[in-house]
Enzyme design. Structure first.
Site, PDB file in Angstrom:
ATOM      1  CB  THR A  72      -4.376  -2.969  -2.438  1.00 57.13           C
ATOM      2  OG1 THR A  72      -3.516  -3.492  -1.621  1.00 57.13           O
ATOM      3  CG2 THR A  72      -5.651  -3.375  -1.468  1.00 57.13           C
ATOM      4  CG  HIS A 197       5.696  -0.398  -1.769  1.00 58.66           C
ATOM      5  ND1 HIS A 197       6.083  -1.480  -0.842  1.00 58.66           N
ATOM      6  CD2 HIS A 197       3.987  -0.571  -2.100  1.00 58.66           C
ATOM      7  CE1 HIS A 197       4.795  -2.172  -0.718  1.00 58.66           C
ATOM      8  NE2 HIS A 197       3.928  -2.210  -1.660  1.00 58.66           N
ATOM      9  CB  CYS A 326       0.358 -10.086   2.890  1.00 60.96           C
ATOM     10  SG  CYS A 326      -0.148  -9.828   0.691  1.00 60.96           S
TER      11      CYS A 326
HETATM   12  C1  LIG Z   1       0.941  -7.810  -7.387  1.00 66.13           C
HETATM   13  C2  LIG Z   1       0.552  -6.911  -6.200  1.00 66.13           C
HETATM   14  N1  LIG Z   1      -0.316  -6.303  -6.704  1.00 66.13           N
HETATM   15  C3  LIG Z   1      -0.413  -5.651  -6.119  1.00 66.13           C
HETATM   16  C4  LIG Z   1       0.152  -5.213  -4.913  1.00 66.13           C
HETATM   17  C5  LIG Z   1      -0.430  -4.238  -3.505  1.00 66.13           C
HETATM   18  O1  LIG Z   1       0.052  -2.990  -3.492  1.00 66.13           O
HETATM   19  P1  LIG Z   1       0.168  -1.998  -2.241  1.00 66.13           P
HETATM   20  O2  LIG Z   1       1.030  -3.088  -0.995  1.00 66.13           O
HETATM   21  O3  LIG Z   1       0.858  -1.316  -3.026  1.00 66.13           O
HETATM   22  O4  LIG Z   1      -0.379  -2.067  -1.685  1.00 66.13           O
HETATM   23  C6  LIG Z   1       1.352  -6.010  -4.259  1.00 66.13           C
HETATM   24  C7  LIG Z   1       2.063  -6.016  -3.447  1.00 66.13           C
HETATM   25  O5  LIG Z   1       2.933  -7.088  -2.449  1.00 66.13           O
HETATM   26  C8  LIG Z   1       1.745  -6.499  -5.194  1.00 66.13           C
HETATM   27  O6  LIG Z   1       2.642  -7.546  -5.324  1.00 66.13           O
END
Ligand SMILES: Cc1ncc(COP(=O)(O)O)c(C=O)c1O
Length: 393
Positions: A72, A197, A326
């Site tokens: 993110t 992760h 989410c």
């Molecule tokens: C395509 C994509 N971008 C961004 C993210 C966000 O990553 P993070 O959980 O490390 O913030 C995710 C998480 O599910 C994702 O699948």
């Protein structure tokens, strides 16, 4: 109770080798990587080794890697680091909310945003991207692989279009890294986000590839960490874990692990659809005939409420998902599946199965038996199922 985890796009378990690599940095190797004494030098060296490993995974220079708190933040740094009021940004309707909501916020800050649609397979057409370019287009942000369907976008073509028009190209490769071989020069991107992760590293750490010469405005102000691109004391154990996960991903590609994973995924979907075909033909793949990362499949089961199916499967020991973690629990259907043209009901009847390195072939057998019987039982209980017409295509 036996538990099988097929929700690796939500998060992956940390591999034992990753945990072992991280362990000393929670204990005896505790130094602040900015300190000039022995303790600091020890952790600084570990951070720089990890940077080399992540750069090797992406085919770039170590100096082009900026460590962040996750995918993110990496997406936000790319988008807010480049776009200014008056700029135009091109993105797609199927991006993760880390990109979509960042772009929504850009609009509030005086930017214009164009969201490119996808076809029924979940693919962006590069010609649409080209057509959307305006004189003030500053950034194209199109993902590498979708988190819900695994569909891989034509990023190299989009990269070429961006380069020809002298427009920055950011790609969210959070769901691509570790699953598909990525070379930033072949993709032709200026920025690329990954997250620890999602590739068997720890949660809360990620990285942004920033092509040399790209002037990014930081999101955080403070010390001059990460060459002044991301202030804040480094998350040393997390960064070390991400570096180890990158090394293991490279070793996995060399062994052909991705092909083994694709074979397991393909068997799951083939046999599930065969079982369905003997019944009412009430299931099919979302994202069929599109290039996909090897670990993901997304299937709709007509007449089923996806959330109810997930809960029923979880009670029997199988963890899967309706889409982005989410948005789980939200009653709105997936924005990705509806963008692909699925009806609200079909989008809500869709389940994502995503494999990780820890899964064994027996996990496929476990999932097959359980999904087939649970879908049949839920349909028996459904007052509407008999009224759902069989698939005609
Ligand atoms: C395509 C994509 N971008 C961004 C993210 C966000 O990553 P993070 O959980 O490390 O913030 C995710 C998480 O599910 C994702 O699948």
């Amino acid at each position: 109770m036996r538990r099988v985890y097929l929700d690796n796009n939500a998060t992956t378990p940390v591999l034992p080798e990753v945990l072992e690599a991280m362990r000393p940095y929670f204990g005896e190797r505790f130094g602040n990587a900015s300190s000039i004494h022995h303790h600091g030098q020890e952790t600084r060296a570990a951070v720089e080794r990890a940077r080399e490993s992540v750069a090797a995974l992406l085919g770039c220079r170590a100096s082009e890697i900026v460590f962040t708190s996750g995918g993110t933040e990496a997406d936000n740094l790319a988008i807010f680091g480049l776009a200014r009021a008056g700029d135009h940004v091109i993105t797609s309707t199927i991006e993760h909310h880390a990109v979509l909501n960042a772009c929504k916020h850009l609009e509030a800050k005086g930017c214009e945003v164009t969201c490119i649609p996808v076809d029924g397979r979940g693919l962006v057409d590069p010609a649409d991207v080209k057509r959307a370019i305006r004189p003030n287009t500053r950034l194209i942000a199109i993902m590498f692989a979708n988190n819900e369907t695994g569909v891989v976008q034509p990023v190299a073509e989009i990269g070429r279009i961006g380069a020809e028009a002298d427009i920055y190209f950011h790609t969210d490769a959070v769901q691509g890294a570790g699953k598909a071989v990525i070379d930033v020069n072949k993709v032709g991107c200026d920025l690329l986000a990954i997250s620890g992760h999602k590739l068997h590293g720890p949660q809360g750490v990620g990285a942004l590839y920033v092509r040399k010469g790209t002037q990014l405005e930081p999101l955080l102000y403070g010390g001059s960490h990460e060459r002044s691109r991301r202030a804040g004391t480094e998350n040393v154990p997390g960064i070390v874990g991400l570096g180890k996960a990158a090394e293991l991903a490279i070793a996995g590609f060399e062994r052909g692990d991705d092909q083994g994973m694709a074979a397991a995924r393909d068997r799951l979907e083939r046999e599930l659809l065969e079982i369905e075909a003997t019944g009412l033909n009430g299931a099919d793949l979302n994202g069929e005939r599109a290039p996909r990362v090897p670990n993901t499949t997304n299937i709709y089961f007509d007449g089923i409420d996806g959330e109810a199916l997930i809960i029923a499967l979880d009670l029997k020991g199988l963890a899967v998902s309706t889409g982005a973690a989410c948005s789980s629990g939200a009653i709105e259907p997936s924005h990705v599946l509806t963008a692909m043209g699925l009806t609200r009901d079909r989008a809500k009847a869709s389940i994502r199965f995503s494999f990780g390195k820890q899964n064994a072939p027996e996990d496929v057998d476990f999932a097959l038996g359980l999904v087939a019987t649970t879908v049949a039982r839920l349909r028996e209980l459904s007052p509407v199922w008999n009224k759902v017409p069989a698939r005609t295509t």
